[in-house]
Each structure stands twice: as structure tokens, then as C-alpha cells.
Design a protein around this motif. Structure first.
Motif, PDB file in Angstrom:
ATOM      1  N   ALA A 129      12.144  23.837 -36.364  1.00  0.00           N
ATOM      2  CA  ALA A 129      10.892  23.762 -35.621  1.00  0.00           C
ATOM      3  C   ALA A 129       9.744  23.370 -36.549  1.00  0.00           C
ATOM      4  CB  ALA A 129      10.598  25.105 -34.960  1.00  0.00           C
ATOM      5  N   ARG A 130       8.655  22.975 -35.949  1.00  0.00           N
ATOM      6  CA  ARG A 130       7.473  22.576 -36.703  1.00  0.00           C
ATOM      7  C   ARG A 130       6.859  23.781 -37.426  1.00  0.00           C
ATOM      8  NH1 ARG A 130       3.940  20.130 -32.051  1.00  0.00           N
ATOM      9  NH2 ARG A 130       2.453  19.746 -33.727  1.00  0.00           N
ATOM     10  N   ALA A 131       6.066  23.488 -38.433  1.00  0.00           N
ATOM     11  CA  ALA A 131       5.452  24.553 -39.231  1.00  0.00           C
ATOM     12  C   ALA A 131       3.945  24.354 -39.380  1.00  0.00           C
ATOM     13  CB  ALA A 131       6.098  24.612 -40.614  1.00  0.00           C
ATOM     14  N   ASP A 132       3.335  23.611 -38.447  1.00  0.00           N
ATOM     15  CA  ASP A 132       1.913  23.291 -38.580  1.00  0.00           C
ATOM     16  C   ASP A 132       1.023  24.036 -37.596  1.00  0.00           C
ATOM     17  OD1 ASP A 132       2.920  21.921 -36.382  1.00  0.00           O
ATOM     18  OD2 ASP A 132       1.621  20.170 -36.674  1.00  0.00           O
ATOM     19  N   PHE A 133       1.566  25.043 -36.902  1.00  0.00           N
ATOM     20  CA  PHE A 133       0.718  25.889 -36.081  1.00  0.00           C
ATOM     21  C   PHE A 133      -0.152  26.765 -36.986  1.00  0.00           C
ATOM     22  CE2 PHE A 133       4.094  25.915 -32.508  1.00  0.00           C
ATOM     23  CZ  PHE A 133       3.604  24.719 -32.018  1.00  0.00           C
ATOM     24  N   PRO A 134      -1.238  27.349 -36.450  1.00  0.00           N
ATOM     25  CA  PRO A 134      -2.053  28.245 -37.280  1.00  0.00           C
ATOM     26  C   PRO A 134      -1.208  29.326 -37.946  1.00  0.00           C
ATOM     27  CG  PRO A 134      -3.179  27.792 -35.220  1.00  0.00           C
ATOM     28  CD  PRO A 134      -1.800  27.185 -35.094  1.00  0.00           C
ATOM     29  N   GLY A 135      -1.294  29.401 -39.261  1.00  0.00           N
ATOM     30  CA  GLY A 135      -0.506  30.374 -40.004  1.00  0.00           C
ATOM     31  C   GLY A 135       0.899  29.928 -40.315  1.00  0.00           C
ATOM     32  N   GLY A 136       1.313  28.758 -39.833  1.00  0.00           N
ATOM     33  CA  GLY A 136       2.641  28.247 -40.150  1.00  0.00           C
ATOM     34  C   GLY A 136       2.714  27.769 -41.590  1.00  0.00           C
ATOM     35  N   ASP A 137       3.917  27.698 -42.134  1.00  0.00           N
ATOM     36  CA  ASP A 137       4.074  27.329 -43.531  1.00  0.00           C
ATOM     37  C   ASP A 137       5.493  26.805 -43.734  1.00  0.00           C
ATOM     38  OD1 ASP A 137       4.968  28.038 -46.428  1.00  0.00           O
ATOM     39  OD2 ASP A 137       2.786  28.104 -46.505  1.00  0.00           O
ATOM     40  N   ALA A 138       5.596  25.551 -44.157  1.00  0.00           N
ATOM     41  CA  ALA A 138       6.914  24.933 -44.298  1.00  0.00           C
ATOM     42  C   ALA A 138       7.759  25.609 -45.370  1.00  0.00           C
ATOM     43  CB  ALA A 138       6.765  23.447 -44.590  1.00  0.00           C
ATOM     44  N   ARG A 139       7.133  26.079 -46.454  1.00  0.00           N
ATOM     45  CA  ARG A 139       7.909  26.775 -47.491  1.00  0.00           C
ATOM     46  C   ARG A 139       8.451  28.098 -46.967  1.00  0.00           C
ATOM     47  NH1 ARG A 139       8.146  24.312 -52.173  1.00  0.00           N
ATOM     48  NH2 ARG A 139       6.578  22.704 -52.581  1.00  0.00           N
ATOM     49  N   GLN A 140       7.626  28.816 -46.259  1.00  0.00           N
ATOM     50  CA  GLN A 140       8.123  30.054 -45.653  1.00  0.00           C
ATOM     51  C   GLN A 140       9.241  29.764 -44.667  1.00  0.00           C
ATOM     52  OE1 GLN A 140       4.748  32.121 -43.915  1.00  0.00           O
ATOM     53  NE2 GLN A 140       4.699  33.529 -45.644  1.00  0.00           N
ATOM     54  N   LEU A 141       9.094  28.697 -43.893  1.00  0.00           N
ATOM     55  CA  LEU A 141      10.133  28.353 -42.923  1.00  0.00           C
ATOM     56  C   LEU A 141      11.453  28.062 -43.628  1.00  0.00           C
ATOM     57  CD1 LEU A 141      11.008  27.759 -40.029  1.00  0.00           C
ATOM     58  CD2 LEU A 141      10.151  25.410 -40.340  1.00  0.00           C
TER      59      LEU A 141
ATOM     60  N   ALA B 151      12.712  45.853 -14.169  1.00  0.00           N
ATOM     61  CA  ALA B 151      13.901  46.458 -14.783  1.00  0.00           C
ATOM     62  C   ALA B 151      13.586  47.455 -15.880  1.00  0.00           C
ATOM     63  CB  ALA B 151      14.811  45.355 -15.348  1.00  0.00           C
ATOM     64  N   GLY B 152      12.313  47.663 -16.190  1.00  0.00           N
ATOM     65  CA  GLY B 152      11.958  48.583 -17.262  1.00  0.00           C
ATOM     66  C   GLY B 152      12.170  47.954 -18.627  1.00  0.00           C
ATOM     67  N   GLY B 153      12.196  48.798 -19.643  1.00  0.00           N
ATOM     68  CA  GLY B 153      12.372  48.333 -21.014  1.00  0.00           C
ATOM     69  C   GLY B 153      11.062  48.292 -21.774  1.00  0.00           C
ATOM     70  N   ARG B 154      11.179  48.338 -23.106  1.00  0.00           N
ATOM     71  CA  ARG B 154      10.023  48.281 -23.994  1.00  0.00           C
ATOM     72  C   ARG B 154       9.867  46.857 -24.520  1.00  0.00           C
ATOM     73  NH1 ARG B 154      10.949  52.564 -28.557  1.00  0.00           N
ATOM     74  NH2 ARG B 154       8.677  52.421 -28.794  1.00  0.00           N
ATOM     75  N   ILE B 155       8.658  46.339 -24.434  1.00  0.00           N
ATOM     76  CA  ILE B 155       8.379  44.986 -24.931  1.00  0.00           C
ATOM     77  C   ILE B 155       8.061  45.077 -26.417  1.00  0.00           C
ATOM     78  CG2 ILE B 155       6.916  42.950 -24.724  1.00  0.00           C
ATOM     79  CD1 ILE B 155       6.388  43.767 -21.821  1.00  0.00           C
ATOM     80  N   ALA B 156       8.800  44.323 -27.224  1.00  0.00           N
ATOM     81  CA  ALA B 156       8.677  44.428 -28.680  1.00  0.00           C
ATOM     82  C   ALA B 156       8.581  43.046 -29.310  1.00  0.00           C
ATOM     83  CB  ALA B 156       9.872  45.187 -29.257  1.00  0.00           C
ATOM     84  N   ILE B 157       7.923  43.018 -30.465  1.00  0.00           N
ATOM     85  CA  ILE B 157       7.732  41.793 -31.244  1.00  0.00           C
ATOM     86  C   ILE B 157       7.499  42.227 -32.688  1.00  0.00           C
ATOM     87  CG2 ILE B 157       5.198  41.643 -31.038  1.00  0.00           C
ATOM     88  CD1 ILE B 157       5.617  38.628 -30.326  1.00  0.00           C
ATOM     89  N   GLY B 158       7.437  41.283 -33.606  1.00  0.00           N
ATOM     90  CA  GLY B 158       7.179  41.616 -34.999  1.00  0.00           C
ATOM     91  C   GLY B 158       5.745  42.050 -35.245  1.00  0.00           C
ATOM     92  N   GLU B 159       5.559  42.893 -36.244  1.00  0.00           N
ATOM     93  CA  GLU B 159       4.245  43.478 -36.499  1.00  0.00           C
ATOM     94  C   GLU B 159       3.191  42.445 -36.896  1.00  0.00           C
ATOM     95  OE1 GLU B 159       4.096  46.166 -39.795  1.00  0.00           O
ATOM     96  OE2 GLU B 159       5.539  45.024 -40.984  1.00  0.00           O
ATOM     97  N   HIS B 160       3.601  41.290 -37.377  1.00  0.00           N
ATOM     98  CA  HIS B 160       2.625  40.282 -37.774  1.00  0.00           C
ATOM     99  C   HIS B 160       2.050  39.527 -36.588  1.00  0.00           C
ATOM    100  CE1 HIS B 160       3.127  40.946 -42.044  1.00  0.00           C
ATOM    101  NE2 HIS B 160       4.442  40.991 -41.849  1.00  0.00           N
ATOM    102  N   ILE B 161       2.380  39.955 -35.380  1.00  0.00           N
ATOM    103  CA  ILE B 161       1.710  39.411 -34.202  1.00  0.00           C
ATOM    104  C   ILE B 161       0.202  39.646 -34.295  1.00  0.00           C
ATOM    105  CG2 ILE B 161       2.017  41.536 -32.861  1.00  0.00           C
ATOM    106  CD1 ILE B 161       2.056  37.876 -31.554  1.00  0.00           C
ATOM    107  N   ARG B 162      -0.201  40.666 -35.036  1.00  0.00           N
ATOM    108  CA  ARG B 162      -1.637  40.932 -35.173  1.00  0.00           C
ATOM    109  C   ARG B 162      -2.371  39.731 -35.767  1.00  0.00           C
ATOM    110  NH1 ARG B 162       0.705  45.686 -37.811  1.00  0.00           N
ATOM    111  NH2 ARG B 162       0.732  47.476 -36.390  1.00  0.00           N
ATOM    112  N   THR B 163      -1.746  39.072 -36.733  1.00  0.00           N
ATOM    113  CA  THR B 163      -2.354  37.889 -37.349  1.00  0.00           C
ATOM    114  C   THR B 163      -2.510  36.780 -36.324  1.00  0.00           C
ATOM    115  OG1 THR B 163      -1.369  38.456 -39.478  1.00  0.00           O
ATOM    116  CG2 THR B 163      -2.082  36.173 -39.184  1.00  0.00           C
ATOM    117  N   VAL B 164      -1.494  36.564 -35.518  1.00  0.00           N
ATOM    118  CA  VAL B 164      -1.539  35.531 -34.482  1.00  0.00           C
ATOM    119  C   VAL B 164      -2.598  35.887 -33.436  1.00  0.00           C
ATOM    120  CG1 VAL B 164      -0.178  34.349 -32.720  1.00  0.00           C
ATOM    121  CG2 VAL B 164       0.877  34.984 -34.902  1.00  0.00           C
ATOM    122  N   GLN B 165      -2.657  37.150 -33.052  1.00  0.00           N
ATOM    123  CA  GLN B 165      -3.655  37.575 -32.073  1.00  0.00           C
ATOM    124  C   GLN B 165      -5.074  37.319 -32.571  1.00  0.00           C
ATOM    125  OE1 GLN B 165      -2.335  41.679 -31.617  1.00  0.00           O
ATOM    126  NE2 GLN B 165      -1.694  41.250 -29.507  1.00  0.00           N
TER     127      GLN B 165
END
Length: 301
Positions: free
Chosen positions: A177-189, A91-105
Motif C-alpha cells: 500500500a501507499r505510504a504518503d498519507f499523513p504520518g505515513g512512512d515508507a521506511r516504517q512500511l 451483534a455486540g462486541g468491543r470495537i478495537a484498534i491500535g493505540e496510535h489511532i490518537r495520532t491519526v485522530q
């Protein structure tokens, strides 16, 4: 279930295998659309992928004669494989996500020891949103909101009186949701959830997952007012320190999600499968003894 807002229509698609809710939201004036969090089916036992979930969504796109402009990921999911590439191919379209995906990658590149030419620079996606960035779905203005905590890269999308929150909020009876994945943070959540709950009370809240108790059917829409009054983890009156204590204790009881190892190596690639080996077969990598032992109770969070 379909809900209609003044300028747009939102159609939800629930995938019972993963508890995921994907969405098509489209602009009435132009019939331009965005797809949010599409699912690629994956059978863990056989290693087969499938497109039945995404194809239901695509059938709706075709039936409504829509043009897909955006395929929006709220984050790199740990509980399902992204169907973004399949949707784009059909169907086309541009795939987008937040810029901090780089940290997760960068984190998961190291975990999987991905191929040398995989760069954690976000280039696998067509667009990386900054916090507060505006974009359009046809004639309808939308805004990308950074809501980290579950992961560093979570985004919510505010469109025409509705907000698509990914995993940042669940339905009020499930909380957060949980906040214990790599880079997760309960205060930020907590702060991200309160940012969302500062939106006007009538704002419709669409979640990405629902894991309903036996007493009710799956649901995915609430409102800011309902969340503020009834969310079991973050209703009005619950302070940050209390939430962090609760979330940290709860996360300590949860096992890793069933599909985290196959899903993340696909999702950091914007839904692409790993490149095939010289025999023409693509392989998913399973790092041995790299994640906590499955000694705690399984949880979809």
C-alpha cells in the motif's frame, strides 16, 4: 471462500464497490468470534449510507450461532466507511484498534475542524491495543502487532496460524500500500512488512483489499512463503533503500482515494456518523483546497 485452521474458521467477505475484504474468525470450541474491518456502504452521489455489506457478514454470524467478542479495525481506512458501529448494534462486541489511532485522530481533527468535544484520545473505541498485546477469541489466543507505515496506527492480528495484515501487504502481484498519507512512512512500511514476513513461512496472510487486474478474480489469502518469494515490492532480496525509492516514486503518481474525505471523519470516530445538526441531519464535512489537486491518476492504494 472458507479456510479452516485447527482451532478456528475464517470466512471472508469481499465488497466489490471498495475492494475491501472483511472477515469473521471464530473459535470452534466456544463459537466466540471476531469481526475484522467491516464495511458501511456509502453512495457518494446521494450521500446515503447502507448496510448491505455488513449485513451479509451478520447473516453468517447468525447462521453459525456465533457470539461476537471483538470488532477489530486494522487502521482508520481511507477507502471505505467503517461498519463497526452497525455490527456492534446488531451483534455486540468491543470495537478495537491500535493505540496510535490518537495520532491519526489529531491530524484529521485539524483537517476537518471537528466539533470541540471530539477528543483525539482514542475514547471513541472500546479498546486500544498496544504492540504485542495478547487477547482471546474464545479459547484461541491472538496477538496484536503494530505495523506502521501506511498510517501511524496500522495493526495486524495474529490468530491461530494466520495473520490479518490490513493494508500493510497486498496480494503478491500488487505488492504494498501507499505510504504518503499523513504520518505515513515508507521506511516504517518496509520494516513492518519484513516483521510480518519473519513469521513462519506457512502462516496464512489475509489482506484487507484486493484490486485485481483483469486477468484474475479477487483474492485475499496467501502465505508468508508466497509473499517472500513473489511479492513484487518486498520479496526476499529487495532492500530497504530500494523499496523506499520505489514506493516514494510510485506514491508521487497517485491521486487521493475517492472516499478519503467522507471515510476518515467517520472512521476516526470508530464508525460513528458525525453528530446531527439542530435540524436532525448529520453532515459530512469537505475541506476545500486542503488536499492535493486530483491531477494524477486515481489509485485504490
Amino acid at each position: 471462500m472458507t479456510t479452516t485452521a485447527p482451532r478456528t474458521t475464517t470466512q471472508a467477505f469481499f465488497d466489490p464497490a471498495t475492494g475491501t475484504v472483511s472477515y469473521v474468525i471464530w473459535d470452534h470450541a466456544t463459537r466466540r468470534a471476531a469481526v475484522i474491518d467491516p464495511v458501511l456502504d456509502y453512495d457518494f452521489r446521494s450521500g446515503h449510507t447502507g448496510t448491505a455489506s455488513a449485513d451479509r457478514l451478520l447473516a453468517y454470524v447468525r447462521a453459525q450461532s456465533l457470539q461476537v467478542d471483538w470488532i477489530l479495525e486494522t487502521h482508520a481506512h481511507a477507502d471505505h466507511l467503517s461498519g463497526a458501529r452497525h455490527v456492534q448494534s446488531q451483534a455486540g462486541g468491543r470495537i478495537a484498534i491500535g493505540e496510535h489511532i490518537r495520532t491519526v485522530q489529531a491530524t484529521f481533527r485539524n483537517l476537518y475542524n471537528l466539533e470541540r468535544d471530539f477528543l483525539p484520545d482514542g475514547s471513541q473505541f472500546d479498546h486500544l491495543f498496544e504492540d504485542g498485546e495478547s487477547f482471546r477469541i474464545g479459547d484461541t489466543e491472538a496477538t496484536a502487532l503494530l505495523v506502521p507505515g501506511h498510517t501511524p496506527a496500522d495493526m495486524a492480528y495474529l490468530v491461530d496460524g494466520a495473520v490479518f495484515v490490513g493494508d500493510t501487504l497486498f496480494m503478491p502481484d500488487l505488492g504494498s500500500a501507499r505510504a504518503d498519507f499523513p504520518g505515513g512512512d515508507a521506511r516504517q512500511l518496509y520494516r513492518s512488512m519484513r516483521r510480518l514476513l519473519a513469521l513462519p513461512p506457512e502462516t496464512a496472510v489475509y489482506v484487507c483489499h484486493d484490486y485485481p487486474p483483469a486477468t484474475r478474480e479477487p483474492r485475499w489469502q496467501s502465505s508468508v512463503a508466497e509473499q517472500r518469494a513473489h511479492n513484487i515490492h518486498v520479496h526476499d532480496g529487495i532492500g530497504e533503500d530500494d523499496f523506499v525509492r520505489m514506493r516514494t516514486a510510485r506514491d508521487a503518481t497517485l491521486d487521493v482515494p475517492t472516499l478519503i474525505l467522507p471515510s476518515m471523519q467517520v472512521n476516526v470516530r470508530a464508525g460513528r456518523l458525525p453528530p446531527p445538526d439542530d435540524n436532525g441531519v448529520a453532515y459530512l464535512r469537505i475541506p476545500l483546497n486542503a488536499l492535493p489537486r486530483p491531477s494524477r491518476r486515481p489509485s485504490p492504494e
